[in-house]
Scaffold this motif. Sequence first.
Motif, PDB file in Angstrom:
ATOM      1  N   VAL A  27       1.708  19.037  16.547  1.00  0.00           N
ATOM      2  CA  VAL A  27       0.412  18.413  16.271  1.00  0.00           C
ATOM      3  C   VAL A  27      -0.211  19.110  15.076  1.00  0.00           C
ATOM      4  O   VAL A  27      -0.383  20.330  15.085  1.00  0.00           O
ATOM      5  CB  VAL A  27      -0.540  18.511  17.486  1.00  0.00           C
ATOM      6  CG1 VAL A  27      -1.890  17.879  17.139  1.00  0.00           C
ATOM      7  CG2 VAL A  27       0.060  17.848  18.710  1.00  0.00           C
ATOM      8  N   ASP A  28      -0.540  18.352  14.039  1.00  0.00           N
ATOM      9  CA  ASP A  28      -1.233  18.867  12.862  1.00  0.00           C
ATOM     10  C   ASP A  28      -2.619  18.229  12.797  1.00  0.00           C
ATOM     11  O   ASP A  28      -2.744  17.005  12.849  1.00  0.00           O
ATOM     12  CB  ASP A  28      -0.469  18.538  11.582  1.00  0.00           C
ATOM     13  CG  ASP A  28       0.859  19.262  11.489  1.00  0.00           C
ATOM     14  OD1 ASP A  28       0.937  20.405  11.970  1.00  0.00           O
ATOM     15  OD2 ASP A  28       1.827  18.678  10.968  1.00  0.00           O
ATOM     16  N   ILE A  29      -3.643  19.063  12.665  1.00  0.00           N
ATOM     17  CA  ILE A  29      -5.021  18.579  12.605  1.00  0.00           C
ATOM     18  C   ILE A  29      -5.587  18.836  11.211  1.00  0.00           C
ATOM     19  O   ILE A  29      -5.458  19.941  10.677  1.00  0.00           O
ATOM     20  CB  ILE A  29      -5.907  19.281  13.653  1.00  0.00           C
ATOM     21  CG1 ILE A  29      -5.352  19.059  15.063  1.00  0.00           C
ATOM     22  CG2 ILE A  29      -7.349  18.783  13.569  1.00  0.00           C
ATOM     23  CD1 ILE A  29      -6.088  19.843  16.137  1.00  0.00           C
ATOM     24  N   HIS A  30      -6.205  17.817  10.637  1.00  0.00           N
ATOM     25  CA  HIS A  30      -6.836  17.930   9.322  1.00  0.00           C
ATOM     26  C   HIS A  30      -8.322  17.630   9.473  1.00  0.00           C
ATOM     27  O   HIS A  30      -8.703  16.569   9.978  1.00  0.00           O
ATOM     28  CB  HIS A  30      -6.220  16.942   8.331  1.00  0.00           C
ATOM     29  CG  HIS A  30      -4.775  17.176   8.051  1.00  0.00           C
ATOM     30  ND1 HIS A  30      -4.329  17.809   6.914  1.00  0.00           N
ATOM     31  CD2 HIS A  30      -3.667  16.852   8.773  1.00  0.00           C
ATOM     32  CE1 HIS A  30      -3.016  17.870   6.941  1.00  0.00           C
ATOM     33  NE2 HIS A  30      -2.591  17.295   8.052  1.00  0.00           N
ATOM     34  N   LEU A  31      -9.165  18.554   9.026  1.00  0.00           N
ATOM     35  CA  LEU A  31     -10.608  18.339   9.022  1.00  0.00           C
ATOM     36  C   LEU A  31     -11.018  17.860   7.637  1.00  0.00           C
ATOM     37  O   LEU A  31     -10.840  18.562   6.646  1.00  0.00           O
ATOM     38  CB  LEU A  31     -11.347  19.634   9.366  1.00  0.00           C
ATOM     39  CG  LEU A  31     -12.877  19.556   9.365  1.00  0.00           C
ATOM     40  CD1 LEU A  31     -13.375  18.607  10.455  1.00  0.00           C
ATOM     41  CD2 LEU A  31     -13.490  20.937   9.538  1.00  0.00           C
ATOM     42  N   GLY A  32     -11.557  16.642   7.564  1.00  0.00           N
ATOM     43  CA  GLY A  32     -11.972  16.102   6.275  1.00  0.00           C
ATOM     44  C   GLY A  32     -12.030  14.600   6.312  1.00  0.00           C
ATOM     45  O   GLY A  32     -11.716  13.959   7.321  1.00  0.00           O
TER      46      GLY A  32
END
Length: 286
Positions: free
Chosen positions: A6-11
């Motif tokens: 799982v990769d999470i990107h904030l933006g």
Amino acid sequence: MSAGRVDIHLGDNLEVTRGFADGSFTLIYLDPPFNTGRARARTLESARPVRPETEGGIVRRGFHGRDYERLRSDLRTYDDRFDDYWGFLEPRLTEAWRLLDPQGTLYLHLDYREAHYAKVLLDALFGRDHFLNELIWAYDYGAKSRRRWPTKHDTILVYVKDPAQYWFDSDAVDREPYMAPGLVTPEKARRGKLPTDVWWHTIVPTSGREKTGYPTQKPEGILRRIVQASSRPGDRVLDFFAGSGTTGAVASALGRHAVLVDDNPVALEVMRERMPHAQVAGSRSQ
């Protein structure tokens, strides 16, 4: 089955996803803010100029020969709020289409305020032959009006990148009980039936392991059915508006590689607590 990455990107999802390669996801799910008239934080961006033929694999001709821009202009005259909403959503859908693998499927989750507009415009944007299903998620919870039929469903529009080769595995989907088990054989009743395009499923219970407290959280059962049908173990799954991270939690449990994007720091913290194994883009843990 081992948990998937799982990769999470904030933006902002439009900016984040532009860094991803063409055709790099088998399944893309979008659960955007519903156009309820409430204020929402977002960046409006106009779509690229379009031609009434095909541009970048996206069909730009609407019904009865009307091009896409004409169709959108016609709808604008009926609801000025929709034009603002579509100005927000259209570039994100265009970007999602670029990111879909040839075997890929796009799920757009909406409510009754926008689903009818979106269906017409998506047919013009992607082509009517790319439309696969209109799913109805029906639930029975919350206040009920006595002045009209209570609205207790969401709509999920399903489009495939290539009608000739999209991936769909009905055998992988969890079965559900027959509504009238006495009308089928005992063997069939024990096995259960394949879901149709109408899904009866409760909302996230107020108590239970799923509940995160995030206001727009969707139940795992809905996302599980989507992930099971339209992706395989090892495939990449993208959620543009990840929120509480339900797509990631389900996809990871099913052995998929989930990529989650959200611009809300609160959502990031909820997702990190829910999925301690997740990698956050730009963090030291990655």
